[in-house]
Scaffold this motif. Structure first.
Motif, PDB file in Angstrom:
ATOM      1  N   LEU A 217     -92.539 -26.818  -2.569  1.00 50.77           N
ATOM      2  CA  LEU A 217     -93.344 -26.481  -1.401  1.00 50.77           C
ATOM      3  C   LEU A 217     -92.442 -26.558  -0.171  1.00 50.77           C
ATOM      4  CD1 LEU A 217     -93.723 -29.562  -0.091  1.00 50.77           C
ATOM      5  CD2 LEU A 217     -95.487 -29.705  -1.836  1.00 50.77           C
TER       6      LEU A 217
ATOM      7  N   GLU B  27     -97.618 -23.841   2.281  1.00 50.46           N
ATOM      8  CA  GLU B  27     -97.500 -22.868   1.194  1.00 50.46           C
ATOM      9  C   GLU B  27     -96.206 -22.052   1.346  1.00 50.46           C
ATOM     10  OE1 GLU B  27     -99.410 -22.618  -1.384  1.00 50.46           O
ATOM     11  OE2 GLU B  27    -101.114 -23.875  -0.776  1.00 50.46           O
ATOM     12  N   HIS B  28     -95.638 -21.618   0.244  1.00 46.61           N
ATOM     13  CA  HIS B  28     -96.259 -21.550  -1.058  1.00 46.61           C
ATOM     14  C   HIS B  28     -96.028 -22.845  -1.846  1.00 46.61           C
ATOM     15  CE1 HIS B  28     -96.140 -20.277  -5.408  1.00 46.61           C
ATOM     16  NE2 HIS B  28     -97.379 -19.933  -5.060  1.00 46.61           N
ATOM     17  N   PHE B  29     -97.082 -23.336  -2.491  1.00 47.29           N
ATOM     18  CA  PHE B  29     -97.034 -24.492  -3.369  1.00 47.29           C
ATOM     19  C   PHE B  29     -96.963 -23.939  -4.792  1.00 47.29           C
ATOM     20  CE2 PHE B  29     -99.612 -28.568  -4.619  1.00 47.29           C
ATOM     21  CZ  PHE B  29     -98.467 -29.131  -5.158  1.00 47.29           C
ATOM     22  N   ASP B  30     -95.846 -24.204  -5.472  1.00 50.50           N
ATOM     23  CA  ASP B  30     -95.604 -23.586  -6.783  1.00 50.50           C
ATOM     24  C   ASP B  30     -96.278 -24.382  -7.897  1.00 50.50           C
ATOM     25  OD1 ASP B  30     -94.661 -21.897  -8.754  1.00 50.50           O
ATOM     26  OD2 ASP B  30     -92.699 -22.877  -8.883  1.00 50.50           O
TER      27      ASP B  30
ATOM     28  N   GLU C 186     -99.506 -24.062   9.605  1.00 51.13           N
ATOM     29  CA  GLU C 186     -99.469 -23.921   8.159  1.00 51.13           C
ATOM     30  C   GLU C 186    -100.802 -24.339   7.522  1.00 51.13           C
ATOM     31  OE1 GLU C 186     -95.321 -24.549   9.616  1.00 51.13           O
ATOM     32  OE2 GLU C 186     -97.203 -25.671   9.845  1.00 51.13           O
TER      33      GLU C 186
ATOM     34  N   PHE D 266    -102.420 -25.427   3.399  1.00 50.37           N
ATOM     35  CA  PHE D 266    -101.927 -25.959   2.131  1.00 50.37           C
ATOM     36  C   PHE D 266    -103.102 -26.267   1.216  1.00 50.37           C
ATOM     37  CE2 PHE D 266    -100.162 -29.295  -0.660  1.00 50.37           C
ATOM     38  CZ  PHE D 266     -98.991 -28.676  -1.077  1.00 50.37           C
ATOM     39  N   ARG D 267    -102.937 -25.956  -0.076  1.00 50.35           N
ATOM     40  CA  ARG D 267    -103.946 -26.315  -1.076  1.00 50.35           C
ATOM     41  C   ARG D 267    -103.799 -27.805  -1.377  1.00 50.35           C
ATOM     42  NH1 ARG D 267    -102.108 -22.212  -5.460  1.00 50.35           N
ATOM     43  NH2 ARG D 267    -100.194 -22.457  -4.247  1.00 50.35           N
TER      44      ARG D 267
ATOM     45  N   ARG E 113    -103.024 -34.272  -1.425  1.00 54.86           N
ATOM     46  CA  ARG E 113    -101.831 -34.165  -0.604  1.00 54.86           C
ATOM     47  C   ARG E 113    -101.512 -35.327   0.331  1.00 54.86           C
ATOM     48  NH1 ARG E 113     -98.847 -33.547   3.417  1.00 54.86           N
ATOM     49  NH2 ARG E 113    -100.439 -34.693   4.549  1.00 54.86           N
TER      50      ARG E 113
END
Length: 243
Positions: free
Chosen positions: A119, A157-160, A177, A179-180, A196
């Protein structure tokens, strides 16, 4: 499973012993703060740390754990692969796993996700607003539509990660930003939740909404599973009467 959910909080316990700034926030360690904060929810809570024999995660300890809560950051590579395999097998058998903050890059989370779990991040005093995007989910029980942390580290993101089974929270940061930030997964018979917030220099794990989320996630991850699967050489089934 016993009437009271059995929780083990695992923590590297390195920052708190070697960084004065972190020690001011968590003088007894992040694991002790989480143990104290979650105790009000009626769990049986033990702790384990990296430098204990077998990282505190013996076979007996894991067999007596319904849900494992994991916080790691600077010493991911020091976690023995054999212990990672042991934890993975317990998750596949039905133990719940709650992975917090920088635990996204732990060996166990990457092994279970099968991706890099990379991330973008920025360590700064930024406000984080966590939006509840699935209010019907048990992990969101008792929460408003959003809550805020005045100071946190930014993840963006992007969170892989693989597409989550369910996305419960999405974060927004002052830098723009998103974020999931709260995602569920299932692996084998086990339930996994990634959450998170929790940078070590901020008092995030004293925050009541954060503790409620983790407690809700523990209950969810410890809840009853479906039918018990059978693997291996199967004998023929008994014929149905009348057939």
């Amino acid at each position: 499973m016993s009437d009271r959910v059995r929780v083990t909080v695992w923590n590297e316990f390195r920052h708190e012993r070697h960084n004065a700034e972190v020690a001011k926030v968590y003088p007894e360690g992040i694991h002790r703060a989480l143990q104290a904060g979650l105790s009000a929810y009626g769990f049986d809570i033990g702790t384990a740390t990296l430098d204990e024999p077998e990282h505190g995660l013996t076979a007996d300890r894991l067999n007596d754990t319904d849900v494992l809560v994991w916080w790691g950051h600077q010493a991911h590579d020091e976690v023995d692969d054999a212990i990672v395999e042991r934890v993975q097998q317990r998750v596949l058998q039905g133990m719940g796993l709650i992975v917090l903050h920088s635990g996204h890059y732990s060996k166990i989370f990457r092994k279970l996700m099968g991706t890099s779990c990379a991330l973008k991040w920025r360590e700064a005093d930024e406000k984080e607003r966590l939006w509840v995007v699935k209010p019907s989910h048990p992990i969101a029980a008792g929460l408003p539509e959003y809550f805020e942390l005045e100071r946190e580290e930014m993840y963006g993101e992007h969170f892989d990660i693989p597409d989550p089974d369910e996305l419960v929270f999405v974060s927004w940061f002052e830098g723009g930003e998103v974020f999931r930030s709260g995602a569920t997964f299932s692996r084998g018979q086990g339930k996994i939740f990634y959450f998170r917030p929790g940078h070590e220099t901020y008092p995030t794990y004293y925050n009541e909404p954060v503790l409620r989320v983790i407690a809700n996630a523990v209950r969810w991850a410890a809840s009853e599973r479906g039918a018990a699967p059978f693997y291996g050489n199967a004998q023929p089934l008994e014929p149905i009467a009348g057939k």
